[in-house]
Design an enzyme around this catalytic site. Sequence first.
Site, PDB file in Angstrom:
ATOM      1  N   SER A 120       0.859  -1.181   0.000  1.00 29.82           N
ATOM      2  CA  SER A 120       0.000   0.000   0.000  1.00 29.82           C
ATOM      3  C   SER A 120       0.898   1.234   0.000  1.00 29.82           C
ATOM      4  CB  SER A 120      -0.888   0.013   1.240  1.00 29.82           C
ATOM      5  OG  SER A 120      -0.086   0.298   2.364  1.00 29.82           O
ATOM      6  N   LYS A 121       0.280   2.358  -0.099  1.00 26.79           N
ATOM      7  CA  LYS A 121       0.970   3.647  -0.121  1.00 26.79           C
ATOM      8  C   LYS A 121       1.965   3.749   1.050  1.00 26.79           C
ATOM      9  CE  LYS A 121       0.698   7.579  -2.269  1.00 26.79           C
ATOM     10  NZ  LYS A 121       1.305   7.629  -3.535  1.00 26.79           N
ATOM     11  N   ARG A 122       1.543   3.232   2.188  1.00 24.24           N
ATOM     12  CA  ARG A 122       2.302   3.353   3.434  1.00 24.24           C
ATOM     13  C   ARG A 122       3.627   2.574   3.405  1.00 24.24           C
ATOM     14  NH1 ARG A 122       1.464  -0.193   6.928  1.00 24.24           N
ATOM     15  NH2 ARG A 122      -0.357  -0.881   5.775  1.00 24.24           N
TER      16      ARG A 122
END
Length: 504
Positions: free
Chosen positions: A265-267
């Site tokens: 994910s983006k994280r």
Amino acid sequence: MTLKPVRVRFAPSPTGYLHVGGARAMLFNYLYAKKQGGKLILRIEDTDQERSKPEYETMLIADVDSLGMKPDESPQIGGPFPPYRQSERLAIYGKYAKELLDRDMAYYCFCPDEILTQKRELAMKLGRPPVYDGTCSKIPVSESKGRWAKGERAGIRFRAFSKEYLLKDQVKGDVRFPPDVVGDFFITRTPRPNEKEIADGIGMPVYNFCCVIDDHEMGMTHVIRGDDHLSNTARQLQIYDAFKWELPVFAHTAMVLGSDRQKLSKRNGDSSVMEYLGNGYLPEALLNFLALLGWNPGSDIKPSSGHPEIFTMEEMISYFGMDGLHKAPAVFDVQKLLWMNGQYIRSMPLAEIAKRARPFFEKAGWSELMQTKGDAWFTGIVETIRGECGTLGDLPAAAALFKGAPSIEEAAKSMLVDPVNLAVCAALETEVAAFPEVISAEQVDLMQKAVGTKTGAKGKGLFMTIRAAVTGKTHGPELKKVIPLLGKKALLERMAAIKSQINA
Ligand code: GLU
């Protein structure tokens, strides 16, 4: 095994930016096509009209271009099996949907969405597979057609075969799909109020249907894609079966996890390709890194870089094989990507790096200075600092000394206020005052020696003190590169600025 010339495809849905996972899928297909002397087809899967946008397709194509993976056939390039955009192939899907209806291998389903959702939720609660219960499967097509003619809308469901499918996957090995995992599934959707029929009484087709038809019609020999598509494959095998079409060879690659071993994910590392390139990652480094996410080239390779993980595109192509694709998920390690990018920045021809670095400097407000000082000066700066940088985006900050008064780091300050080093600073000032306007590397060497002889300082006490007084830092590129690039005037200004910060 197929003996036909290899044809593989990258088939993105234009519903957002190209992300690293998509780029990796394309890369594996690209490497395989090149290795086998085959063709890579780029097909746009845009039948989901709500989520697909032409702007996304434009961006996707731009990202693919910047990565340098040129397909052989695509909507833009054309090719022998046009069109390459699914929204332009609706008549083809309509024809095949009609054929399945005529052969009673598909039927109209009038069940409202809410009822289907309720049934699915109930099945899940009861621990049963959430497959369709067949409510509409008994309605004769003639009756359904009549209802459609009266304005009632329906989707078309494929009458799933109740048998086990065995997939011989190139990565996963034997994958068995038991008879009950796939129920009758939609091949066309119930048209939404603003949607047209694609053929008489037939609504928009869905991915699993279009994908098989296109892979067949476009002559795909291999389908290399992420294993998140295995549940789609279960349905797609049924469609191949219905038409008695030859299967392509499937290779489902293991998924990519984020640096924290959770879903990407983006994280934890997932970003668009555009974002990575925009931050100064080199396409070559990004592709090298992505290739190693889930692929092992083996141990008997000898890349020209001398490093077992750094390959040119030509080397990747020559080493690539399906047998090197991993079964286990790969972990996206952002730190490793940064390290690898730094290696590329260091080893790429200087003129090329300087060219690619230019926009990053322009963005950081260097245009005027670059103009005044000229190309050789700019290239010299890039040469001097590139060893310290992980991305092109890091270069302007690393070059800050050449642009204006540097700020002083704490460690440098401690050195310069230390009375032991005061004599070094004084001797340095005298030597610098005697420098000509244009300073050579040899003169810098001589200057350092002279300061050492005069003061008796050695090692860190000598070199680090001089560095601190000149750059405001205790570490950095070689002074015999830095000082000639600065020139006497700027050198004096920098030293004065640093001194004033110590005394402040
Ligand atoms: N359009 C699908 C996607 O973007 C392609 C899947 C496939 O390769 O079959 O996920």
